[in-house]
Design a protein around this motif. Structure first.
Motif, PDB file in Angstrom:
ATOM      1  N   VAL A  61      -9.970   6.755  22.101  1.00 58.30           N
ATOM      2  CA  VAL A  61      -9.143   7.572  23.336  1.00 58.30           C
ATOM      3  C   VAL A  61      -8.024   7.285  23.527  1.00 58.30           C
ATOM      4  CG1 VAL A  61      -9.423   8.046  25.772  1.00 58.30           C
ATOM      5  CG2 VAL A  61     -11.546   7.795  24.259  1.00 58.30           C
ATOM      6  N   PRO A  62      -7.019   8.163  23.313  1.00 57.66           N
ATOM      7  CA  PRO A  62      -5.515   7.739  23.555  1.00 57.66           C
ATOM      8  C   PRO A  62      -5.132   7.385  24.944  1.00 57.66           C
ATOM      9  CG  PRO A  62      -5.598   9.995  22.752  1.00 57.66           C
ATOM     10  CD  PRO A  62      -6.972   9.510  22.775  1.00 57.66           C
ATOM     11  N   ASP A  63      -5.831   7.997  25.927  1.00 61.71           N
ATOM     12  CA  ASP A  63      -5.466   7.803  27.242  1.00 61.71           C
ATOM     13  C   ASP A  63      -6.788   7.991  28.089  1.00 61.71           C
ATOM     14  OD1 ASP A  63      -4.484   7.562  30.012  1.00 61.71           O
ATOM     15  OD2 ASP A  63      -3.183   9.275  29.728  1.00 61.71           O
ATOM     16  N   ALA A  64      -7.557   6.878  28.611  1.00 65.04           N
ATOM     17  CA  ALA A  64      -8.479   6.707  29.079  1.00 65.04           C
ATOM     18  C   ALA A  64      -8.580   7.767  30.625  1.00 65.04           C
ATOM     19  CB  ALA A  64      -8.963   5.532  29.612  1.00 65.04           C
ATOM     20  N   TYR A  65      -7.274   7.977  31.032  1.00 62.91           N
ATOM     21  CA  TYR A  65      -7.358   8.813  32.365  1.00 62.91           C
ATOM     22  C   TYR A  65      -7.126  10.043  31.901  1.00 62.91           C
ATOM     23  CZ  TYR A  65      -6.838   4.685  35.157  1.00 62.91           C
ATOM     24  OH  TYR A  65      -7.470   3.371  35.896  1.00 62.91           O
ATOM     25  N   GLY A  66      -6.918  10.478  30.888  1.00 67.31           N
ATOM     26  CA  GLY A  66      -6.702  11.945  30.313  1.00 67.31           C
ATOM     27  C   GLY A  66      -8.228  12.677  30.343  1.00 67.31           C
ATOM     28  N   ASP A  67      -7.964  13.987  29.521  1.00 67.15           N
ATOM     29  CA  ASP A  67      -9.103  14.662  29.563  1.00 67.15           C
ATOM     30  C   ASP A  67     -10.113  14.295  28.529  1.00 67.15           C
ATOM     31  OD1 ASP A  67     -10.747  16.717  29.329  1.00 67.15           O
ATOM     32  OD2 ASP A  67      -9.518  18.079  28.279  1.00 67.15           O
ATOM     33  N   LEU A  68     -11.381  13.648  28.640  1.00 64.85           N
ATOM     34  CA  LEU A  68     -12.316  13.114  28.057  1.00 64.85           C
ATOM     35  C   LEU A  68     -13.373  14.239  27.305  1.00 64.85           C
ATOM     36  CD1 LEU A  68     -12.830   9.942  29.515  1.00 64.85           C
ATOM     37  CD2 LEU A  68     -11.280  10.279  27.640  1.00 64.85           C
ATOM     38  N   SER A  69     -13.315  15.371  27.802  1.00 61.24           N
ATOM     39  CA  SER A  69     -14.280  16.296  27.602  1.00 61.24           C
ATOM     40  C   SER A  69     -14.547  16.769  26.179  1.00 61.24           C
ATOM     41  CB  SER A  69     -14.006  17.794  28.222  1.00 61.24           C
ATOM     42  OG  SER A  69     -12.673  18.353  27.898  1.00 61.24           O
ATOM     43  N   SER A  70     -13.521  16.337  25.355  1.00 59.50           N
ATOM     44  CA  SER A  70     -13.658  16.401  23.991  1.00 59.50           C
ATOM     45  C   SER A  70     -14.959  15.553  23.286  1.00 59.50           C
ATOM     46  CB  SER A  70     -12.569  16.302  23.014  1.00 59.50           C
ATOM     47  OG  SER A  70     -12.042  15.052  23.327  1.00 59.50           O
ATOM     48  N   LEU A  71     -14.969  14.504  24.128  1.00 58.90           N
ATOM     49  CA  LEU A  71     -16.179  13.517  23.756  1.00 58.90           C
ATOM     50  C   LEU A  71     -17.362  13.808  24.281  1.00 58.90           C
ATOM     51  CD1 LEU A  71     -14.409  10.182  23.966  1.00 58.90           C
ATOM     52  CD2 LEU A  71     -15.044  11.153  22.063  1.00 58.90           C
ATOM     53  N   HIS A  72     -17.430  14.125  25.796  1.00 55.35           N
ATOM     54  CA  HIS A  72     -18.301  14.695  26.477  1.00 55.35           C
ATOM     55  C   HIS A  72     -17.950  15.156  27.853  1.00 55.35           C
ATOM     56  CE1 HIS A  72     -22.477  14.914  28.557  1.00 55.35           C
ATOM     57  NE2 HIS A  72     -23.046  14.481  27.338  1.00 55.35           N
ATOM     58  N   PRO A  73     -18.595  16.240  28.307  1.00 55.71           N
ATOM     59  CA  PRO A  73     -18.083  16.781  29.464  1.00 55.71           C
ATOM     60  C   PRO A  73     -18.205  15.961  30.890  1.00 55.71           C
ATOM     61  CG  PRO A  73     -19.462  18.440  28.511  1.00 55.71           C
ATOM     62  CD  PRO A  73     -19.318  17.194  27.512  1.00 55.71           C
ATOM     63  N   ASP A  74     -19.456  14.858  30.630  1.00 50.99           N
ATOM     64  CA  ASP A  74     -19.733  14.175  31.890  1.00 50.99           C
ATOM     65  C   ASP A  74     -18.984  12.937  31.795  1.00 50.99           C
ATOM     66  OD1 ASP A  74     -21.372  16.111  32.663  1.00 50.99           O
ATOM     67  OD2 ASP A  74     -23.301  15.166  31.734  1.00 50.99           O
ATOM     68  N   LEU A  75     -18.087  12.819  30.823  1.00 52.18           N
ATOM     69  CA  LEU A  75     -17.513  11.319  30.642  1.00 52.18           C
ATOM     70  C   LEU A  75     -16.445  11.211  31.591  1.00 52.18           C
ATOM     71  CD1 LEU A  75     -17.679   8.932  28.881  1.00 52.18           C
ATOM     72  CD2 LEU A  75     -16.378   9.839  27.082  1.00 52.18           C
ATOM     73  N   ARG A  76     -16.419  10.216  32.226  1.00 50.83           N
ATOM     74  CA  ARG A  76     -15.174   9.748  33.200  1.00 50.83           C
ATOM     75  C   ARG A  76     -14.956   8.323  32.830  1.00 50.83           C
ATOM     76  NH1 ARG A  76     -15.969  14.318  33.446  1.00 50.83           N
ATOM     77  NH2 ARG A  76     -16.228  15.892  34.922  1.00 50.83           N
ATOM     78  N   PHE A  77     -13.674   7.874  33.230  1.00 50.22           N
ATOM     79  CA  PHE A  77     -13.295   6.605  33.126  1.00 50.22           C
ATOM     80  C   PHE A  77     -13.424   5.777  34.477  1.00 50.22           C
ATOM     81  CE2 PHE A  77     -10.057   3.233  33.164  1.00 50.22           C
ATOM     82  CZ  PHE A  77     -10.417   2.552  32.412  1.00 50.22           C
ATOM     83  N   ASP A  78     -13.954   4.842  34.660  1.00 46.29           N
ATOM     84  CA  ASP A  78     -14.325   3.889  35.734  1.00 46.29           C
ATOM     85  C   ASP A  78     -13.001   3.224  35.962  1.00 46.29           C
ATOM     86  OD1 ASP A  78     -14.926   2.546  37.897  1.00 46.29           O
ATOM     87  OD2 ASP A  78     -16.457   1.424  36.942  1.00 46.29           O
ATOM     88  N   ALA A  79     -12.133   3.827  37.086  1.00 44.08           N
ATOM     89  CA  ALA A  79     -11.075   2.783  37.372  1.00 44.08           C
ATOM     90  C   ALA A  79     -11.054   1.788  38.163  1.00 44.08           C
ATOM     91  CB  ALA A  79      -9.913   3.974  37.796  1.00 44.08           C
ATOM     92  N   SER A  80     -12.229   1.447  38.434  1.00 48.41           N
ATOM     93  CA  SER A  80     -12.322   0.491  39.507  1.00 48.41           C
ATOM     94  C   SER A  80     -12.150  -0.901  38.791  1.00 48.41           C
ATOM     95  CB  SER A  80     -13.793   0.331  40.182  1.00 48.41           C
ATOM     96  OG  SER A  80     -14.787  -0.083  39.023  1.00 48.41           O
ATOM     97  N   TRP A  81     -12.355  -1.116  37.611  1.00 45.20           N
ATOM     98  CA  TRP A  81     -11.798  -2.524  36.961  1.00 45.20           C
ATOM     99  C   TRP A  81     -10.435  -2.637  36.849  1.00 45.20           C
ATOM    100  CZ3 TRP A  81     -15.277  -6.244  36.812  1.00 45.20           C
ATOM    101  CH2 TRP A  81     -16.530  -5.978  36.582  1.00 45.20           C
ATOM    102  N   ASP A  82      -9.796  -1.420  36.606  1.00 46.93           N
ATOM    103  CA  ASP A  82      -8.059  -1.421  36.527  1.00 46.93           C
ATOM    104  C   ASP A  82      -7.731  -1.822  38.191  1.00 46.93           C
ATOM    105  OD1 ASP A  82      -8.252  -0.940  33.989  1.00 46.93           O
ATOM    106  OD2 ASP A  82      -7.165   1.271  34.153  1.00 46.93           O
ATOM    107  N   GLU A  83      -8.184  -1.383  39.058  1.00 41.97           N
ATOM    108  CA  GLU A  83      -7.702  -1.816  40.439  1.00 41.97           C
ATOM    109  C   GLU A  83      -7.882  -3.190  40.744  1.00 41.97           C
ATOM    110  OE1 GLU A  83     -10.057   1.031  42.730  1.00 41.97           O
ATOM    111  OE2 GLU A  83      -9.103   2.646  41.995  1.00 41.97           O
ATOM    112  N   ARG A  84      -9.186  -3.808  40.222  1.00 40.89           N
ATOM    113  CA  ARG A  84      -9.488  -4.993  40.492  1.00 40.89           C
ATOM    114  C   ARG A  84      -8.351  -6.000  39.775  1.00 40.89           C
ATOM    115  NH1 ARG A  84     -15.910  -5.638  40.195  1.00 40.89           N
ATOM    116  NH2 ARG A  84     -16.527  -4.136  41.455  1.00 40.89           N
TER     117      ARG A  84
END
Length: 207
Positions: A61-84
């Motif tokens: 995945v070139p950008d975890a915050y980008g559009d991930l629908s090509s992998l799966h429509p329900d796929l979302r990146f969990d940004a909570s770890w980045d925030e911590r």
């Protein structure tokens, strides 16, 4: 393993997830660059590592915050770890860890700079994942053998206790029966019913 992944792939963070059969979840077993806190993820397409475990396919995945629908429509990146961690995840690569067809976990590497991972890096990640799969499989075999040895020890201990506990009452009953036989022999085979009843009562009490 996590440190090797960071060195080989020039990744800033790496996590080795193990599939826990009792819960059906991925659990972080080793990390490099991440928080030491244990991470648990379901094997679903709600996370990158979970999606990798579900599909059993490596991906970049070139950008975890980008559009991930090509992998799966329900796929979302969990940004909570980045925030911590005050981190900005961009490149992410995941590969399944398996051995002879059995899924054992997932390896994931992360960078904060875009475009650092290349498509050919997936082959290197998959190679390391195969080594991890081999190691995990044999570690589990070792654990199973150790558990079996421990079980054999407990079984032997139980048998020793059981034999010790049985010896005393069996010896007492044998002595009483021998006495009854001797009495019967001395009385010409005729033992008074009340005497027989007493011996039977004592045998029952010992049993």
């Amino acid at each position: 393993a996590a440190e090797v992944l960071c060195k080989v792939l020039l990744a800033e963070r790496a996590t080795v997830y193990v599939l826990r059969g009792e819960t059906g979840e991925l659990e972080s077993m080793a990390t490099s660059g991440n928080m030491a806190q244990t991470i648990r993820l379901p094997v679903t397409s709600s996370s990158l590592a979970g999606h990798c475990a579900k599909t059993r396919k490596p991906f970049l995945v070139p950008d975890a915050y980008g559009d991930l629908s090509s992998l799966h429509p329900d796929l979302r990146f969990d940004a909570s770890w980045d925030e911590r961690l005050r981190f900005r995840t961009r490149d992410v690569m995941c590969a399944p860890v398996h051995f002879k067809g059995d899924l054992l976990g997932v390896v994931q590497v992360i960078n904060c700079g875009a475009g650092r991972f290349k498509a050919q890096d997936l082959d290197a990640l998959a190679s390391v994942a195969r080594v991890i799969g081999y190691a995990l499989h044999h570690a589990r075999v070792y654990e199973d053998l150790a558990s079996m040895k421990q079980l054999e020890k407990k079984k032997a201990q139980f048998m020793r206790v059981l034999i010790h506990e049985l010896k005393s009452p069996v010896a007492a009953v044998t002595t009483m029966l021998d006495s009854w036989r001797m009495m019967a022999k001395s009385l010409g085979g005729q033992v008074p019913p009340e005497r027989t009843g007493q011996i039977v009562d004592r045998v029952s009490a010992r049993m």
